[in-house]
Design a protein around this motif. Structure first.
Motif, mmCIF file in Angstrom:
data_model
loop_
_atom_site.group_PDB
_atom_site.id
_atom_site.type_symbol
_atom_site.label_atom_id
_atom_site.label_comp_id
_atom_site.label_asym_id
_atom_site.label_seq_id
_atom_site.Cartn_x
_atom_site.Cartn_y
_atom_site.Cartn_z
ATOM 1 N N ALA A 298 -5.600 -6.390 21.179
ATOM 2 C CA ALA A 298 -5.439 -7.100 19.906
ATOM 3 C C ALA A 298 -3.966 -7.049 19.520
ATOM 4 N N PRO A 299 -3.465 -8.079 18.850
ATOM 5 C CA PRO A 299 -2.065 -8.038 18.441
ATOM 6 C C PRO A 299 -1.844 -6.880 17.472
ATOM 7 N N ALA A 300 -0.697 -6.247 17.603
ATOM 8 C CA ALA A 300 -0.385 -5.121 16.738
ATOM 9 C C ALA A 300 -0.267 -5.603 15.291
ATOM 10 N N ALA A 301 -0.868 -4.841 14.406
ATOM 11 C CA ALA A 301 -0.800 -5.190 12.996
ATOM 12 C C ALA A 301 0.638 -4.994 12.511
ATOM 13 N N ALA A 302 1.075 -5.910 11.697
ATOM 14 C CA ALA A 302 2.433 -5.812 11.157
ATOM 15 C C ALA A 302 2.507 -4.618 10.213
ATOM 16 N N ALA A 303 3.636 -3.952 10.254
ATOM 17 C CA ALA A 303 3.836 -2.824 9.355
ATOM 18 C C ALA A 303 4.068 -3.357 7.944
ATOM 19 N N PRO A 304 3.576 -2.651 6.947
ATOM 20 C CA PRO A 304 3.829 -3.097 5.570
ATOM 21 C C PRO A 304 5.315 -2.981 5.247
ATOM 22 N N PRO A 305 5.798 -3.779 4.308
ATOM 23 C CA PRO A 305 7.216 -3.718 3.938
ATOM 24 C C PRO A 305 7.597 -2.324 3.439
ATOM 25 N N ASP A 306 8.787 -1.882 3.818
ATOM 26 C CA ASP A 306 9.280 -0.565 3.422
ATOM 27 C C ASP A 306 10.057 -0.687 2.112
ATOM 28 N N PRO A 307 9.590 -0.036 1.043
ATOM 29 C CA PRO A 307 10.287 -0.151 -0.244
ATOM 30 C C PRO A 307 11.672 0.489 -0.264
ATOM 31 N N ALA A 308 11.996 1.288 0.754
ATOM 32 C CA ALA A 308 13.321 1.914 0.798
ATOM 33 C C ALA A 308 14.425 0.881 0.999
ATOM 34 N N HIS A 309 14.067 -0.328 1.431
ATOM 35 C CA HIS A 309 15.066 -1.361 1.707
ATOM 36 C C HIS A 309 15.082 -2.470 0.654
#
Length: 192
Positions: free
Chosen positions: A54-65
């Motif tokens: 299965a395609p890798a799930a996208a990582a959630p946006p990092d609030p540190a950036h």
């Protein structure tokens, strides 16, 4: 006197020599089994079709950036809580961040922000403000469940209540509807 149908046998009476012989035999079996080991198992897979991944799930946006819209003066804004999940049903996770100024004293008010990521870039961007720090709210808990943001909020019943000690508790729930986040849980504010 009656005679038994089974004659008395000498080996039916245990003596120390019998116990010694039994113990020696058991010790020999244990020693022999530790020396004689089976060969290591070998297995070979037959050539076949490649497994489908299965395609890798996208990582959630990092609030540190992300630069949050907070005026913190000489201190910086810090992320104190976060939760992630797909809020708009597009298959990519969003991040909900609870942010406040890193104040050395008091209870700074929180802001609750929703972050997403454009499909063509990995850079997170702020798309919604659910709680504005100007509302003097503190968030005690935040979660993403079933495509909705749920939060436990602490606030103040009046300006006379010291900012260290919130006296009102409220539960809130926001869902993505018609291109915006709508608060679907009515205010259930109660004194604490």
């Amino acid at each position: 006197m009656q005679q038994s149908a089974v004659p008395e046998l000498a080996h039916t009476h245990t003596r120390p020599v019998h116990w010694l012989a039994t113990a020696t035999a058991v010790a020999g079996v244990v020693a022999l089994s530790s020396v004689l080991q089976p060969n290591p198992a070998t297995a070979a897979q037959t050539a076949g079709p490649e497994p489908q991944h299965a395609p890798a799930a996208a990582a959630p946006p990092d609030p540190a950036h992300v630069d949050f819209p907070l005026e913190c003066g000489p201190v910086k804004a810090i992320v104190v809580k976060k939760a992630a999940g797909d809020l708009d049903g597009d298959g990519s996770p969003e991040t909900v961040a609870v942010v406040h100024c890193d104040s050395p004293m008091g209870t700074p008010p929180d802001g609750v922000y929703v972050l997403t990521r454009a499909k063509d870039t990995a850079t997170p961007r702020l798309v919604a403000t659910l709680v504005d720090p100007k509302d003097s709210i503190t968030v005690s808990d935040i979660a993403v469940r079933d495509g909705a943001v749920e939060a436990d909020l602490l606030g103040y019943s009046s300006d006379d209540v010291p900012r260290c000690c919130p006296d009102v508790k409220d539960n809130a729930k926001w869902q993505w509807k018609n291109g915006a986040f709508a608060r679907s849980a009515p205010s259930a504010a109660r004194s604490v």
